[in-house]
Write an enzyme that holds these catalytic residues in place. Structure first.
Site, PDB file in Angstrom:
ATOM      1  N   TYR A 152       0.742  -1.254   0.044  1.00 38.38           N
ATOM      2  CA  TYR A 152       0.082   0.014  -0.022  1.00 38.38           C
ATOM      3  C   TYR A 152       0.816   1.433  -0.064  1.00 38.38           C
ATOM      4  CZ  TYR A 152      -4.036  -2.756   1.462  1.00 38.38           C
ATOM      5  OH  TYR A 152      -5.014  -3.835   1.225  1.00 38.38           O
ATOM      6  N   SER A 200     -13.713  -4.236   1.083  1.00 41.53           N
ATOM      7  CA  SER A 200     -14.469  -3.520  -0.005  1.00 41.53           C
ATOM      8  C   SER A 200     -16.064  -3.861   0.492  1.00 41.53           C
ATOM      9  CB  SER A 200     -14.089  -4.092  -1.414  1.00 41.53           C
ATOM     10  OG  SER A 200     -12.966  -3.689  -1.917  1.00 41.53           O
ATOM     11  N   LEU A 253     -18.220  -1.934   0.732  1.00 38.46           N
ATOM     12  CA  LEU A 253     -19.014  -0.839   0.038  1.00 38.46           C
ATOM     13  C   LEU A 253     -18.787  -0.834  -1.373  1.00 38.46           C
ATOM     14  CD1 LEU A 253     -18.367   2.255   2.376  1.00 38.46           C
ATOM     15  CD2 LEU A 253     -20.436   0.940   2.531  1.00 38.46           C
ATOM     16  N   GLY A 256     -17.159   1.794  -2.922  1.00 37.15           N
ATOM     17  CA  GLY A 256     -18.008   3.178  -3.132  1.00 37.15           C
ATOM     18  C   GLY A 256     -19.512   2.933  -3.808  1.00 37.15           C
ATOM     19  N   LEU A 284     -21.881   0.978  -3.310  1.00 38.46           N
ATOM     20  CA  LEU A 284     -22.862   0.993  -2.305  1.00 38.46           C
ATOM     21  C   LEU A 284     -23.350   2.580  -1.545  1.00 38.46           C
ATOM     22  CD1 LEU A 284     -22.394  -2.739  -1.140  1.00 38.46           C
ATOM     23  CD2 LEU A 284     -24.237  -1.777  -2.043  1.00 38.46           C
ATOM     24  N   THR A 285     -22.493   3.260  -1.555  1.00 38.45           N
ATOM     25  CA  THR A 285     -22.725   4.449  -0.953  1.00 38.45           C
ATOM     26  C   THR A 285     -24.080   5.211  -1.923  1.00 38.45           C
ATOM     27  OG1 THR A 285     -21.066   5.851  -2.343  1.00 38.45           O
ATOM     28  CG2 THR A 285     -20.538   4.819  -0.098  1.00 38.45           C
ATOM     29  N   GLY A 286     -23.769   4.934  -3.199  1.00 35.82           N
ATOM     30  CA  GLY A 286     -24.820   5.622  -4.251  1.00 35.82           C
ATOM     31  C   GLY A 286     -24.137   6.692  -4.733  1.00 35.82           C
ATOM     32  N   LYS A 287     -22.730   6.937  -4.620  1.00 34.84           N
ATOM     33  CA  LYS A 287     -22.173   8.298  -5.238  1.00 34.84           C
ATOM     34  C   LYS A 287     -21.914   8.186  -6.572  1.00 34.84           C
ATOM     35  CE  LYS A 287     -17.485   7.010  -3.945  1.00 34.84           C
ATOM     36  NZ  LYS A 287     -16.424   7.736  -2.832  1.00 34.84           N
TER      37      LYS A 287
END
Length: 347
Positions: free
Chosen positions: A53, A236, A238, A241, A243-246
């Site tokens: 990372y 992961s 989400l 990302g 599943l945040t709807g963004k």
């Protein structure tokens, strides 16, 4: 914040785990330290990282930077005992680490020493193999996965020598426990059986992708986890990302992961957006934040040890922390089950 046992190690970890893979690219060291401070204040004691990372992108120039950032926090605050620290040994093919060499008895002590040096600590609480030498069906490879080239004798020999090397590290005090990542049920049970027969640290956990959109863990891996006390550390949760709807309706927020990784590692599909719509509708119907719903749902699973989430802003972090206080009703769980049946495996 609920605490859970990490396998049979006697180590207790928070049900939410602070992920770190953006620290050093999308986040500065100061931002990362603020995230650690706030997370500990909220009751989190678990931080996950890896020698390779940060990501987005992975590069020779940045590899190891995230561990160094965590090390600076440890050096600054001298609060090493307040965190359970997990890191990972990169697998075969990671050209920026040891020229892509596979995990072996020769690479294990070298990799551990490198992580200890960057993390500015004398020990690692959970040392994980990032992916198996023989390959994996993770990261959308499940669609074409073919294990037939694998050689059983090679795998068996590798497991024996790796566990012997890890046991030496346990005795040296450099690692407290051992975990896997991107593994299968067969692979995990082979590691367990080998430790029983030949010695070495018993597998404590498996870190695989798991979310409302990625539920490969629900069958054989779930059974293995429950029967063998080897819990899931889900990454992961989400769905990068989604599943945040963004990202719905073509949205592309500035600085988001999709601006750096256009297909979100193969997760960006039309069926994925349709599935997200279904989960967003459930959240809206019940007055729930969709991010918190997705994280809280992961923690309802019988095989879950901790849910690893990442944030690039403090606002995102606060939302995620709120999932610890959320109890999903039976009605919400039932509707989520129905949405999953209607939108299985969207990527």
């Amino acid at each position: 914040m609920k605490m859970k046992s990490l396998g049979r190690t006697g180590i207790e970890v928070s049900e939410l785990c602070l992920g770190s893979m953006t620290w050093g690219t999308q986040n500065t060291a100061e931002e990362a330290h603020d995230q650690i401070d706030r997370s500990l204040e909220a009751g989190i004691n678990f931080i996950d990282t890896a020698e390779m990372y940060p990501v987005n992108p992975i590069s020779a120039e940045t590899i190891g930077r995230t561990e160094r950032i965590i090390g600076l926090w440890i050096e600054r605050d001298a609060r090493r005992e307040d965190v359970v620290l997990a890191t990972k040994h990169s697998g075969e093919g990671m050209s920026h680490a040891r020229d892509g060499a596979p995990i072996s008895a020769a690479t294990i002590p070298e990799a551990i020493e490198g992580s200890l040096r960057r993390l500015k600590t004398d020990y690692i609480d959970l040392y994980q193999f990032h992916w198996p030498n023989r390959g994996s069906y993770m990261f959308r490879k499940n669609w074409t996965y073919d294990p037939s080239p694998q050689l059983l004798l090679d795998t068996a020999g590798h497991m024996e020598e790796a566990l012997e090397a890890l046991e030496k590290e346990v005795k040296r005090g450099t690692i407290r426990s051992f975990g896997l990542s991107n593994e299968s049920a067969w692979g995990t049970t082979r590691w367990l059986d080998t430790a029983t027969r030949k010695g070495g640290p018993r597998v404590a956990s498996v870190q695989n992708e798991y979310s409302l959109l990625c539920r490969l863990y629900d069958t054989d891996m779930a059974e293995m986890s429950v029967q063998e006390d080897v819990g899931l550390l889900s990454f992961s949760p989400l769905a990068a990302g989604l599943l945040t709807g963004k990202y719905q309706n073509g949205a592309l927020p500035d600085g988001s992961r999709m601006t750096l990784n256009s297909d979100l590692g193969g997760r960006k599909t039309e069926r994925a957006f349709a599935a997200v719509d279904a989960y967003l509708a459930i959240a809206q119907k019940h007055g729930l934040d969709p991010t918190q719903m997705a994280l809280a749902w992961c923690n309802t699973r019988p095989f879950m040890t901790s849910v690893i989430f990442g944030s690039t802003t403090m606002e995102q972090l606060e939302v995620c922390l709120g999932a610890a206080d959320l109890e999903l009703s039976d009605e919400v769980i039932t509707e989520i089950d129905a949405a999953h049946r209607a939108h299985p495996m969207p990527y």
